[in-house]
Scaffold this motif. Structure first.
Motif, PDB file in Angstrom:
ATOM      1  N   ALA A 132      -1.595   1.530 -23.752  1.00  0.00           N
ATOM      2  CA  ALA A 132      -3.009   1.489 -24.147  1.00  0.00           C
ATOM      3  C   ALA A 132      -3.338   2.718 -24.785  1.00  0.00           C
ATOM      4  CB  ALA A 132      -3.839   0.980 -22.999  1.00  0.00           C
ATOM      5  N   TYR A 133      -3.051   3.810 -24.389  1.00  0.00           N
ATOM      6  CA  TYR A 133      -3.658   5.097 -25.108  1.00  0.00           C
ATOM      7  C   TYR A 133      -2.808   5.174 -26.436  1.00  0.00           C
ATOM      8  CZ  TYR A 133      -4.874  10.217 -24.891  1.00  0.00           C
ATOM      9  OH  TYR A 133      -5.586  11.279 -25.146  1.00  0.00           O
ATOM     10  N   LEU A 134      -1.509   4.896 -26.502  1.00  0.00           N
ATOM     11  CA  LEU A 134      -0.781   5.046 -27.807  1.00  0.00           C
ATOM     12  C   LEU A 134      -1.018   3.936 -28.662  1.00  0.00           C
ATOM     13  CD1 LEU A 134       2.640   5.804 -25.838  1.00  0.00           C
ATOM     14  CD2 LEU A 134       1.106   7.550 -27.101  1.00  0.00           C
ATOM     15  N   SER A 135      -1.766   2.770 -28.388  1.00  0.00           N
ATOM     16  CA  SER A 135      -1.955   1.853 -29.125  1.00  0.00           C
ATOM     17  C   SER A 135      -3.030   2.159 -30.377  1.00  0.00           C
ATOM     18  CB  SER A 135      -2.702   0.626 -28.564  1.00  0.00           C
ATOM     19  OG  SER A 135      -4.119   0.958 -28.041  1.00  0.00           O
ATOM     20  N   PRO A 136      -3.027   1.496 -31.342  1.00  0.00           N
ATOM     21  CA  PRO A 136      -3.702   1.939 -32.762  1.00  0.00           C
ATOM     22  C   PRO A 136      -5.312   1.970 -32.099  1.00  0.00           C
ATOM     23  CG  PRO A 136      -2.282   0.532 -33.292  1.00  0.00           C
ATOM     24  CD  PRO A 136      -1.983   0.608 -31.971  1.00  0.00           C
ATOM     25  N   ALA A 137      -5.710   1.098 -31.546  1.00  0.00           N
ATOM     26  CA  ALA A 137      -6.868   0.971 -31.160  1.00  0.00           C
ATOM     27  C   ALA A 137      -7.667   2.116 -30.356  1.00  0.00           C
ATOM     28  CB  ALA A 137      -7.475  -0.409 -30.324  1.00  0.00           C
ATOM     29  N   PHE A 138      -6.786   2.553 -29.509  1.00  0.00           N
ATOM     30  CA  PHE A 138      -7.387   3.654 -28.637  1.00  0.00           C
ATOM     31  C   PHE A 138      -7.163   5.132 -29.721  1.00  0.00           C
ATOM     32  CE2 PHE A 138      -7.479   7.209 -25.534  1.00  0.00           C
ATOM     33  CZ  PHE A 138      -8.635   6.819 -24.987  1.00  0.00           C
ATOM     34  N   GLN A 139      -6.099   5.325 -30.394  1.00  0.00           N
ATOM     35  CA  GLN A 139      -5.871   6.302 -31.119  1.00  0.00           C
ATOM     36  C   GLN A 139      -7.027   6.270 -32.196  1.00  0.00           C
ATOM     37  OE1 GLN A 139      -2.971   8.656 -31.487  1.00  0.00           O
ATOM     38  NE2 GLN A 139      -3.027   7.886 -29.281  1.00  0.00           N
ATOM     39  N   GLN A 140      -7.573   5.327 -32.626  1.00  0.00           N
ATOM     40  CA  GLN A 140      -8.561   5.169 -33.638  1.00  0.00           C
ATOM     41  C   GLN A 140      -9.692   5.970 -32.818  1.00  0.00           C
ATOM     42  OE1 GLN A 140      -8.605   4.551 -36.584  1.00  0.00           O
ATOM     43  NE2 GLN A 140     -10.610   5.397 -37.101  1.00  0.00           N
ATOM     44  N   THR A 141     -10.048   5.467 -31.506  1.00  0.00           N
ATOM     45  CA  THR A 141     -11.064   6.133 -30.650  1.00  0.00           C
ATOM     46  C   THR A 141     -10.998   7.558 -30.833  1.00  0.00           C
ATOM     47  OG1 THR A 141     -11.349   4.109 -29.507  1.00  0.00           O
ATOM     48  CG2 THR A 141     -12.226   6.207 -28.509  1.00  0.00           C
ATOM     49  N   ILE A 142      -9.702   7.887 -30.399  1.00  0.00           N
ATOM     50  CA  ILE A 142      -9.779   9.450 -30.327  1.00  0.00           C
ATOM     51  C   ILE A 142     -10.118  10.223 -31.788  1.00  0.00           C
ATOM     52  CG2 ILE A 142      -7.860  11.157 -30.602  1.00  0.00           C
ATOM     53  CD1 ILE A 142      -6.405   9.477 -28.388  1.00  0.00           C
ATOM     54  N   LYS A 143      -9.682   9.628 -33.010  1.00  0.00           N
ATOM     55  CA  LYS A 143      -9.931  10.020 -34.021  1.00  0.00           C
ATOM     56  C   LYS A 143     -11.463  10.007 -34.442  1.00  0.00           C
ATOM     57  CE  LYS A 143      -5.807   8.771 -36.735  1.00  0.00           C
ATOM     58  NZ  LYS A 143      -5.156   8.005 -37.922  1.00  0.00           N
ATOM     59  N   ALA A 144     -12.287   9.029 -33.966  1.00  0.00           N
ATOM     60  CA  ALA A 144     -13.699   8.712 -34.206  1.00  0.00           C
ATOM     61  C   ALA A 144     -14.441   9.709 -33.342  1.00  0.00           C
ATOM     62  CB  ALA A 144     -14.161   7.408 -33.728  1.00  0.00           C
ATOM     63  N   ASN A 145     -13.654  10.361 -32.183  1.00  0.00           N
ATOM     64  CA  ASN A 145     -14.312  11.289 -31.376  1.00  0.00           C
ATOM     65  C   ASN A 145     -13.832  12.689 -31.576  1.00  0.00           C
ATOM     66  OD1 ASN A 145     -16.257   9.971 -29.204  1.00  0.00           O
ATOM     67  ND2 ASN A 145     -14.550   8.502 -29.622  1.00  0.00           N
ATOM     68  N   THR A 146     -12.919  12.933 -32.349  1.00  0.00           N
ATOM     69  CA  THR A 146     -12.664  14.514 -32.538  1.00  0.00           C
ATOM     70  C   THR A 146     -13.323  15.352 -33.183  1.00  0.00           C
ATOM     71  OG1 THR A 146     -10.229  13.271 -33.153  1.00  0.00           O
ATOM     72  CG2 THR A 146     -10.681  15.769 -33.985  1.00  0.00           C
ATOM     73  N   LEU A 147     -13.566  16.457 -32.591  1.00  0.00           N
ATOM     74  CA  LEU A 147     -14.683  17.561 -32.942  1.00  0.00           C
ATOM     75  C   LEU A 147     -13.727  18.434 -33.801  1.00  0.00           C
ATOM     76  CD1 LEU A 147     -16.208  18.240 -29.642  1.00  0.00           C
ATOM     77  CD2 LEU A 147     -16.832  16.735 -31.512  1.00  0.00           C
ATOM     78  N   THR A 148     -14.171  18.584 -34.942  1.00  0.00           N
ATOM     79  CA  THR A 148     -13.359  19.334 -36.128  1.00  0.00           C
ATOM     80  C   THR A 148     -13.785  20.936 -35.963  1.00  0.00           C
ATOM     81  OG1 THR A 148     -13.027  17.439 -37.551  1.00  0.00           O
ATOM     82  CG2 THR A 148     -12.743  19.850 -38.333  1.00  0.00           C
TER      83      THR A 148
END
Length: 403
Positions: free
Chosen positions: A109-125
């Motif tokens: 689930a962590y490696l799935s596109p959906a959760f990867q998108q969650t990671i991108k949406a919450n990434t602090l640059t």
């Protein structure tokens, strides 16, 4: 939809680095996280004293999910059994409530596109690195179905990954066999003589070669690589010709696209410059120098690569000649003489000890059979990876279920 905090406790690693030693418990590294697998060869060691100090808060145990929260975001792996280790810097850990979540399912689930998108949406640059907020991580949404469904999904995807891993292990053993035979015959010169005995050990005639500064069997030639191989040095097309939409010619810039044996298609170019043919050896000529793959389609190659094929059609022999040179490059790198790149002249002038034609054919016949088995399993793995990656999002969002 569930949150991470509802199924697991979240911990982060130390914010400093202990003294590293040649052996001992592992000090894990985010570079060890690689597409769902933990590669411990990329982690360091620490003392028993430091191990006790750095594991006071949390000691990773079997089934914990390790992840990166700074740089290499999205990478994760499960902690294996029987490994003593502490978390490394920029590394987080999920410890699951086993009544709610199966670790193997959550990894997928962590490696799935959906959760990867969650990671991108919450990434602090940040100014230097991108990161995730550990304090906010428990609030990240994740789809967690009932345990029975989790188990079925994890078993299905796990069976595909186990088959891929088995193929890789068999391929590695076959390659070791071919490399060992090359070393025995063409480095130690203990190929079978007319009586089937090891040539040099049994007193076979040797002659000193001034170029190599060592003895070689009588009658053997010492050639440059350019004398036995057709060599094409890569040249990068114009940057504006690149695309990832499959338009034009398949293009590999360097070893970043390399897989276990075949490169992974990613980029294409509408203005190809230098070409490699299907079956050519693709050699990395920029750091890391010496990495190799096989072109499984005609392709354009950039300046980070060279393409080689045998002039005498002894491609099995040439493949392990280049594997032998890779060992030399790696040894020199370990000694501190780093190869940043290899020029055309460097590559063309490499010295190759070449046996008489009959022995060359015997070796090539043997390793060609090994290579056929390696190529077959590698192609099967490509299909299995495509199947797994196609199924993963469908299973994770509930579009497909396992009966």
């Amino acid at each position: 939809m569930t949150t991470i905090g509802e199924i697991a406790e979240v911990f982060d690693g130390p914010h400093a680095t202990p003294k590293k030693l040649p052996s001992g418990p592992y000090f894990l590294s985010i570079s060890s996280l690689n597409k769902g697998r933990l590669d411990l060869t990329k982690s360091a060691f620490l003392s028993e004293e430091d191990f006790k100090k750095w594991t006071k808060r949390i000691t990773p145990k079997e089934g914990d999910l390790l992840f990166s929260y700074e740089t290499r975001l999205g990478e994760a792996a499960l902690m294996p059994a029987g490994v003593r280790a502490c978390l490394g810097r920029r590394m987080g850990l999920l410890r699951f409530n086993k009544a709610k979540a199966i670790p193997e399912y959550v990894l997928y689930a962590y490696l799935s596109p959906a959760f990867q998108q969650t990671i991108k949406a919450n990434t602090l640059t940040g100014a230097t690195v991108d990161r995730l907020s550990i304090s906010e991580f428990p609030n990240f949404p994740i789809r967690i179905p009932p345990l029975e469904e989790q188990k079925k999904v994890a078993n299905l995807l796990g069976s595909i990954d186990k088959k891929i891993a088995l193929n890789n292990r068999i391929n590695a053993e076959l390659e070791v066999m071919a490399k060992t035979l090359y070393d025995y015959w063409f480095v130690q010169f203990d190929f079978p003589d007319a009586n089937g005995k090891p040539y040099k050990t049994s007193g076979g005639k040797m002659v000193y070669n001034a170029t190599l500064k060592r003895e070689v069997p009588v009658g053997w030639a010492v050639n440059t690589l350019s004398q036995i191989a057709n060599i094409t040095m890569g040249q990068s097309p114009a940057g504006e010709s690149y695309n990832e939409d499959g338009i034009g010619t398949l293009f590999f810039q360097g070893s970043t696209d390399f897989g276990w044996l075949f490169p992974t298609p990613r980029q294409y170019t509408t203005s190809p410059a230098r070409m490699a043919k299907k079956g050519d050896i693709l050699l990395s000529v920029r750091a890391p120098v010496g990495d190799m793959n096989i072109a499984n389609a005609d392709c354009c190659i950039g300046r980070g690569l060279a393409a080689l094929n045998s002039k005498s059609h002894s491609d099995g022999f040439l493949f392990y000649v280049m594997k032998y040179f890779k060992q030399i490059f790696d040894r020199r790198n370990a000694e501190g003489t780093t190869f940043g790149s290899m020029t055309k002249d460097d590559l063309h002038s490499l010295q190759v000890v070449c046996p008489e034609p009959g022995l060359l054919k015997r070796y090539d016949d043997i390793v060609s059979e090994y290579n056929k088995m390696i190529f077959s399993r590698s192609l099967e793995n490509q299909d299995l990876i495509k199947l797994r990656d196609w199924l993963l999002p469908l299973l994770m969002n509930g579009q497909v279920t396992v009966k």
